[in-house]
Write an enzyme that holds these catalytic residues in place. Sequence first.
Site, mmCIF file in Angstrom:
data_model
loop_
_atom_site.group_PDB
_atom_site.id
_atom_site.type_symbol
_atom_site.label_atom_id
_atom_site.label_comp_id
_atom_site.label_asym_id
_atom_site.label_seq_id
_atom_site.Cartn_x
_atom_site.Cartn_y
_atom_site.Cartn_z
ATOM 1 N N GLY A 194 -0.427 5.342 -12.130
ATOM 2 C CA GLY A 194 -1.330 5.927 -11.150
ATOM 3 C C GLY A 194 -0.690 6.646 -9.986
ATOM 4 C CB SER A 244 -2.400 5.185 2.288
ATOM 5 O OG SER A 244 -3.211 5.218 1.143
ATOM 6 C CE LYS A 274 -10.340 2.416 -3.842
ATOM 7 N NZ LYS A 274 -9.685 3.110 -4.974
ATOM 8 C CB SER A 285 -0.946 0.008 1.203
ATOM 9 O OG SER A 285 -0.216 0.189 2.392
#
Length: 248
Positions: free
Chosen positions: A230, A16, A64, A14
Amino acid sequence: METYGLIGYPLEHSFSQKYFTEKFNRENIDARYLNFPISGIDQFPELLRKHPYLAGLNVTIPYKQEVMKYLDEIDPVARETGAVNVININWEKEKPYLKGFNTDIVGFSRSVAPLMKAHHKKALILGTGGASKAVAYALKQMGLLYRFVSRAPKHPSQVSYESLTAEIINDYKVIINTTPLGMSPRTEAFPPIPYQGITEEHLAFDLIYNPQTTLFLKKCAENGAVTKNGLEMLHLQAEAAWEIFKQE
């Protein structure tokens, strides 16, 4: 110290936690950011019970869409999109009030907009998960027509990978990969589309950022397409998430 975090599964790669930890250190923000890998969305309520100090969460694959049923309020744009990647948490008498948002939209829009040309009128969105919903919303706002590509189409807006031809690919000058195909460590994977239909008029965007150049992007670039991963989108959506955390 305020605590923020990320839910999803798996979270080994990840973005984040590293991003926000570095941001907090750099900007002298008294906060921390933790990873919360949960193998099923039904574990979400227990997570909140165990951590009654959480101020906000980011949401990644595969929750999500699934997380929305647990929220007390959903921002209208996120509701229309059908996916949430940011949850603001306010505690009232030890009970959390959860409001969902979608910052993937602004992240994708701002990242892809500088690459858009006049001939970019139609797009193929590879995948039908939560991230694909944000991409579709953004493309609609930009005035592009789009179709989803799915392994098992369930809706008229979706087509199968098997039905794609080089002619169809040539007609859709924007192709966005929202699937995890090609993500580290399985970097040998790629979406099964007829790449011979790709031209120098194409724009190929991959939501994956690890590796920097997926096989999908490499194959598109070999046929002349403009490509982008991305990473910038992630930066932009993370900053938009932080603005929500600060204001709410």
